[in-house]
Design an enzyme around this catalytic site. Structure first.
Site, short mmCIF file in Angstrom:
data_model
loop_
_atom_site.label_atom_id
_atom_site.label_comp_id
_atom_site.label_asym_id
_atom_site.label_seq_id
_atom_site.Cartn_x
_atom_site.Cartn_y
_atom_site.Cartn_z
N GLU A 1 61.23 64.92 17.02
CA GLU A 1 60.17 64.41 18.09
C GLU A 1 59.64 62.93 17.42
O GLU A 1 59.01 63.14 16.31
CB GLU A 1 59.29 65.58 18.10
CG GLU A 1 57.87 65.26 19.13
CD GLU A 1 57.34 66.46 18.99
OE1 GLU A 1 56.29 66.34 20.03
OE2 GLU A 1 57.11 67.35 18.28
N LYS B 1 58.14 65.23 27.80
CA LYS B 1 57.75 66.51 27.30
C LYS B 1 56.84 67.25 28.39
O LYS B 1 55.76 66.56 28.96
CB LYS B 1 56.96 66.19 25.89
CG LYS B 1 56.84 67.57 25.30
CD LYS B 1 55.96 67.32 23.79
CE LYS B 1 55.54 68.69 23.15
NZ LYS B 1 55.11 68.31 21.80
N CYS C 1 59.93 70.13 21.34
CA CYS C 1 58.98 71.04 20.59
C CYS C 1 58.17 71.95 21.30
O CYS C 1 58.83 72.97 21.66
CB CYS C 1 57.84 69.90 19.80
SG CYS C 1 57.04 70.75 18.36
N LYS D 1 57.08 79.93 7.91
CA LYS D 1 57.34 79.20 9.28
C LYS D 1 58.65 79.12 9.56
O LYS D 1 59.22 79.38 10.92
CB LYS D 1 56.64 77.95 9.25
CG LYS D 1 56.81 77.25 10.66
CD LYS D 1 55.57 77.78 11.38
CE LYS D 1 55.34 76.98 12.78
NZ LYS D 1 54.70 75.78 12.67
N SER E 1 42.07 70.00 -17.46
CA SER E 1 41.12 70.50 -18.33
C SER E 1 41.65 71.64 -19.34
O SER E 1 40.94 72.26 -20.04
CB SER E 1 40.22 71.33 -17.48
OG SER E 1 40.96 72.11 -16.76
N SER F 1 44.46 72.63 -12.96
CA SER F 1 44.97 71.32 -13.19
C SER F 1 46.56 71.24 -13.80
O SER F 1 46.99 70.40 -13.76
CB SER F 1 43.90 70.75 -14.14
OG SER F 1 43.80 71.32 -15.44
#
Length: 540
Positions: free
Chosen positions: A46, A116, A152, A184, A291, A296
């Protein structure tokens, strides 16, 4: 090969928003590679020509004008690849309306354009702000097989697939820009089986890949046959090209990759997000305030995997409250990972601040003010180095801290890109363990020691916060799942903890609005899909 066999190529490409010439070159390269394998159709994602999402670039007339010029030039450049149908996504201005479109290019010309139908306007999407809706099906024939086009959201909701089927489509080509969140890929396949396979069509789902600000597009493009069986699947968080034979509209079996565990999905999405944000925006390197703590350490590992050790610099800035093991663990990790490492003490700066404010604060006991001064000194040092060297500062705060405000404005929140902004603290530990399963780069003590901001003597995070498994559970239920406090209490959390955490989430909205943009890896992050007012008296 019979006359009824059609070779369809999925070009899982990484577009850059606004780079019309660069994206066109990418499309030409994919078509060239597909042509070398005798492809008949090439499907790009897309808005592949302009990148996704262009946001308010879509409000500028020049954007449409330049896109149209680029599209025509691309068609001419592709005419060298005879009789290959190339699907290219682009915005289109027509009769004073704007559309999200797919054009079919063939032998130097635009032969079809599809508009679309369904415009998403929730979560991270706001396409109704920019586009009008199309309402017509588009079906074209190649070697006796009839191909329909949807874009989409069309295949996620609405009647566009039914219209394509009614118009005679045997195979539905669906260019997508579907952003990543955990699991997903599996969810997409499940929905497409329900929406497309049930209509008796095969599906080619060509998804975008790449990082665009806070959004990650994970690729994972795929092909389903009419029975909903997975016939092909492309790579996770990598550009890819795959070609599949369709015989009389039926896809043959290709490469199907196994679904990755959650930790791997997230880790490689974070790596992609850092790589693309840094490189697409032209930063030469990154700086990380290191740190010796778990957040970190994870950020440092991701940065090195994304950019290479030569483009990453770790800066340790000890204070009077920094534990010896923090020094030792920091030195151990940077030795393992091979980045430049510097230690810059903030003791003199901290003493100077205290001296400057001594009269103003006379008679007042030390509190979070002095803690925040240390964090802000560190932020100032990192931003000074960023200014001097052009490197971008990667912040290291996680979602749990961002939720409840356990972070310092202009201190540890100072920087240009928040790598683990959407990663809960409990997931931080899981990601560290996953990264060490690939290669042992994070010292075990960094993972196992109790987390601490080290801004006062013997400080531990749990002195100020509930245990992270409780905090994260409440945060996920309230913020990600939109559950009420009563529902969360009913799930087994104490009423006191629920009241405390939800209150902290509400009152720290002003901090989050001032945080740097960060990578989204859940279905609801603090960012474009979390839009709560700062000024509000509402309490549920």
């Amino acid at each position: 090969m019979t006359a009824n066999t059609v070779k369809v190529a999925i070009a899982q490409m990484n577009s850059i928003v606004g780079d019309l010439a660069g994206n066109a070159r990418q499309i030409c390269d994919y078509v060239s590679r597909a042509a070398a394998q005798s492809a008949d159709i090439v499907v790009t994602p897309e808005l592949s020509l302009v990148g996704y999402p262009p946001e308010d670039l879509l409000l500028r007339s020049a954007f449409y004008q330049q896109t149209q010029v680029a599209l025509q030039k691309l068609a001419q450049d592709l005419q060298q690849f005879h009789n290959i149908y190339v699907l290219v996504g682009h915005p289109l201005e027509r009769d004073a309306y704007h559309y999200n479109a797919i054009s079919v290019l063939l032998n130097g010309a635009v032969i079809h354009t599809y508009l679309k139908h369904a415009l998403p306007n929730d979560a991270v999407f706001d396409e109704k702000r920019y586009f009008a809706t199309g309402d017509e099906a588009l079906v074209f024939e190649v070697k006796g097989t009839r191909f329909g086009i949807n874009i989409c959201e069309d295949v996620w909701s609405g009647d566009a697939p039914q219209l394509a089927r009614a118009a005679g489509a045997q195979v539905l080509l669906a260019p997508n820009a579907s952003p990543f969140h955990v699991n997903k890929s599996e969810y997409r396949v499940e929905v497409m089986r329900k929406n497309i396979s049930s209509l008796g069509m095969s599906l080619v789902y060509a998804n975008l890949v790449g990082g665009q600000d806070e959004l990650i597009f994970d690729g994972n493009s795929f092909v389903l046959n009419q029975q909903g069986e997975l016939c092909s699947q492309l790579k996770h968080c990598e550009a890819d090209l795959q070609i599949l034979d369709f015989v009389n509209g039926v896809p043959q079996m290709g490469q199907v990759l196994e679904n990755l565990p959650v930790e791997a999905q997230i880790y490689y999405a974070l790596v992609l997000g850092v790589h693309d944000y840094v490189t697409k925006n032209g930063f030469p390197s990154v700086l990380i305030g290191f740190s010796g703590g778990v957040d970190s350490a994870l950020t440092l590992a991701i940065a090195v995997d994304a950019l290479g050790a030569d483009k990453v610099r770790a800066v340790m800035m000890p204070s009077p409250y920094t534990a010896d093991i923090s020094w030792l663990d920091s030195r151990d990790m940077v030795k393992r990972i091979g980045v430049r490492y510097d230690e810059i003490s903030i003791n003199e700066c901290f003493a100077a601040f205290n001296n400057t404010l001594s009269k103003e604060f006379a008679g007042l006991k030390e509190d979070t003010t002095e803690e925040n001064i240390q964090a802000r000194i560190r932020g100032t040092i990192l931003m000074a180095m960023s200014n001097k060297y052009g490197s971008i500062v990667l912040t290291t705060g996680n979602k749990s801290e961002m939720a409840v405000g356990y972070c310092t404005l202009y201190g540890d929140m100072a920087g240009g890109f928040a790598v683990i902004k959407d990663v809960a603290k409990t997931m931080v530990y899981r990601l560290c363990a996953y990264r060490n399963s690939i290669g042992d780069i994070i010292p075990e003590r960094i993972i196992t020691r109790p987390p601490s901001a080290e801004l006062r003597p013997d400080q531990k995070d749990q002195d100020s916060l509930p245990p992270y498994d409780i905090l994260d559970g409440i945060m996920q239920a309230y913020m990600e799942e939109n559950q009420s406090r009563a529902e969360i209490v009913a799930a087994g959390y104490s009423e006191a903890d629920v009241e405390r955490i939800t209150r902290l989430i509400k009152i720290n909205e002003y901090k989050r609005r001032q945080a740097p943009v960060g990578i989204r890896i859940t279905h609801r992050a603090f960012g474009r899909d979390w839009r709560y007012p700062i000024t509000s008296k509402f309490r549920d």
